[in-house]
Design a protein around this motif. Structure first.
Motif, PDB file in Angstrom:
ATOM      1  N   SER A  38       0.851  -1.188   0.000  1.00  0.00           N
ATOM      2  CA  SER A  38       0.000   0.000   0.000  1.00  0.00           C
ATOM      3  C   SER A  38       0.888   1.240   0.000  1.00  0.00           C
ATOM      4  N   HIS A  39       0.635   2.132  -0.948  1.00  0.00           N
ATOM      5  CA  HIS A  39       1.446   3.341  -1.023  1.00  0.00           C
ATOM      6  C   HIS A  39       1.216   4.204   0.215  1.00  0.00           C
ATOM      7  N   LEU A  40       2.286   4.757   0.758  1.00  0.00           N
ATOM      8  CA  LEU A  40       2.198   5.486   2.023  1.00  0.00           C
ATOM      9  C   LEU A  40       1.585   6.873   1.884  1.00  0.00           C
TER      10      LEU A  40
ATOM     11  N   GLY B 274      -3.434   7.657  -2.253  1.00  0.00           N
ATOM     12  CA  GLY B 274      -4.558   6.806  -1.909  1.00  0.00           C
ATOM     13  C   GLY B 274      -4.683   6.681  -0.402  1.00  0.00           C
ATOM     14  N   ASP B 275      -5.275   5.567   0.036  1.00  0.00           N
ATOM     15  CA  ASP B 275      -5.451   5.299   1.471  1.00  0.00           C
ATOM     16  C   ASP B 275      -4.346   4.355   1.925  1.00  0.00           C
ATOM     17  N   ALA B 276      -3.474   4.853   2.792  1.00  0.00           N
ATOM     18  CA  ALA B 276      -2.325   4.050   3.226  1.00  0.00           C
ATOM     19  C   ALA B 276      -2.740   2.801   3.973  1.00  0.00           C
ATOM     20  N   SER B 277      -3.962   2.763   4.486  1.00  0.00           N
ATOM     21  CA  SER B 277      -4.428   1.587   5.230  1.00  0.00           C
ATOM     22  C   SER B 277      -5.103   0.549   4.330  1.00  0.00           C
ATOM     23  N   SER B 278      -5.213   0.853   3.054  1.00  0.00           N
ATOM     24  CA  SER B 278      -5.896  -0.050   2.119  1.00  0.00           C
ATOM     25  C   SER B 278      -4.906  -0.672   1.143  1.00  0.00           C
ATOM     26  N   PRO B 279      -4.807  -2.006   1.086  1.00  0.00           N
ATOM     27  CA  PRO B 279      -3.914  -2.655   0.120  1.00  0.00           C
ATOM     28  C   PRO B 279      -4.297  -2.271  -1.312  1.00  0.00           C
ATOM     29  N   ASP B 280      -3.300  -1.938  -2.104  1.00  0.00           N
ATOM     30  CA  ASP B 280      -3.561  -1.420  -3.452  1.00  0.00           C
ATOM     31  C   ASP B 280      -4.328  -2.393  -4.339  1.00  0.00           C
TER      32      ASP B 280
ATOM     33  N   SER C  78      -6.412   2.817  -8.672  1.00  0.00           N
ATOM     34  CA  SER C  78      -6.613   4.031  -9.458  1.00  0.00           C
ATOM     35  C   SER C  78      -6.184   5.269  -8.691  1.00  0.00           C
ATOM     36  N   SER C  79      -6.466   5.288  -7.385  1.00  0.00           N
ATOM     37  CA  SER C  79      -6.073   6.437  -6.558  1.00  0.00           C
ATOM     38  C   SER C  79      -4.557   6.555  -6.449  1.00  0.00           C
ATOM     39  N   VAL C  80      -3.895   5.431  -6.368  1.00  0.00           N
ATOM     40  CA  VAL C  80      -2.431   5.434  -6.260  1.00  0.00           C
ATOM     41  C   VAL C  80      -1.796   5.836  -7.581  1.00  0.00           C
ATOM     42  N   GLY C  81      -2.317   5.288  -8.682  1.00  0.00           N
ATOM     43  CA  GLY C  81      -1.789   5.627  -9.995  1.00  0.00           C
ATOM     44  C   GLY C  81      -0.768   4.624 -10.499  1.00  0.00           C
ATOM     45  N   VAL C  82      -0.792   4.370 -11.792  1.00  0.00           N
ATOM     46  CA  VAL C  82       0.067   3.347 -12.402  1.00  0.00           C
ATOM     47  C   VAL C  82       1.544   3.506 -12.051  1.00  0.00           C
TER      48      VAL C  82
END
Length: 242
Positions: free
Chosen positions: A128-130, A133-139, A147-151
């Motif tokens: 999960s990106h720190l 996106g949501d750091a508590s949610s596995p990507d 999608s929130s984290v980005g490619v």
């Protein structure tokens, strides 16, 4: 004994000779038959592993996430949480056969069984990106998180080594890295070789090797996997990623 009496039965030597011949014939046939049966089990498992991968990728296309692994002791009905409302926090477990619409034998928790009636082991990256996106949610396990984290920023934590590495995988021993999921069959026996033990220690490192019955390198695990790039490709094609 008269010649007439001798014609009515066999001597002990003759009986022993017949039994010897029968034993040799049985051994001649049983060996190849056993080998053929074992080969059939491995072939069947390889086919099913490919079907599992197809099922997982199809699920990603349909849902935009990977399914959660089946737990060992949870009731069957609670093993498939709604991905949109429940965050999956377990990285390893069984293959959810019903969720993936996979045919084959399943256990009481709904996990798919291999040709030896043992659970397939399914591991998924909990990366999960720190900051994005949501750091508590596995990507890879929460709808919309990738999608929130980005490619450019998506990561995956699983690795595949050529040999056991005690929790590490050196560059020259790495077969594949940045894996989003790994599925393996442990075969008919859990050998005590270091490579098979590495596949049973529940970390992010897995080993792939040639099947061997040598006492020092016993190995009969079978594996399939998918890289983050492969998952991103299917998510892009199905519009789960911008």
């Amino acid at each position: 004994m008269s010649s007439r009496g001798r014609q009515k039965g066999f001597t002990l030597i003759e009986v022993a000779f017949v039994l010897l011949i029968m034993g040799l014939i049985t051994k001649t046939f049983i060996g190849p038959m056993a080998a053929a049966h074992k080969h059939k089990l491995y072939t069947s498992t390889e086919t099913e592993l490919n079907a599992i991968k197809e099922g997982l990728l199809a699920y990603v296309v349909a849902k935009g996430v990977l399914p959660c692994p089946v737990t060992i002791d949870a009731p069957f009905a609670s093993n498939a949480p709604a991905q949109s409302s429940v965050v999956c926090d377990r990285s390893q477990g069984g293959v959810p056969a019903v969720t993936l619409s996979l045919s084959g034998a399943i256990d009481s928790q709904g996990a798919l069984l291999d040709a030896w009636n043992r659970r397939y082991h399914y591991a998924v990256s909990l990366s999960s990106h720190l900051t994005r996106g949501d750091a508590s949610s596995p990507d890879w396990l929460v709808v919309g998180e990738a999608s929130s984290v980005g490619v450019p920023h998506l990561e995956a934590s699983l690795k595949l080594c050529l040999h056991a590495a005690q929790g590490e995988c050196s560059v020259n021993k790495t077969r594949a890295s940045d894996l989003a999921f790994v599925v393996l069959s442990r075969g008919g026996i859990d050998f005590d070789s270091t490579d098979e033990i590495e596949n049973r220690d529940s970390d992010d490192i897995f080993v792939i090797n040639d099947r061997s019955s040598d006492s020092l390198t016993e190995f009969d695990d079978q594996l399939i996997w998918s890289s983050k790039q492969e998952l991103m490709y299917w998510m892009l094609r199905s519009a789960w990623l911008p």
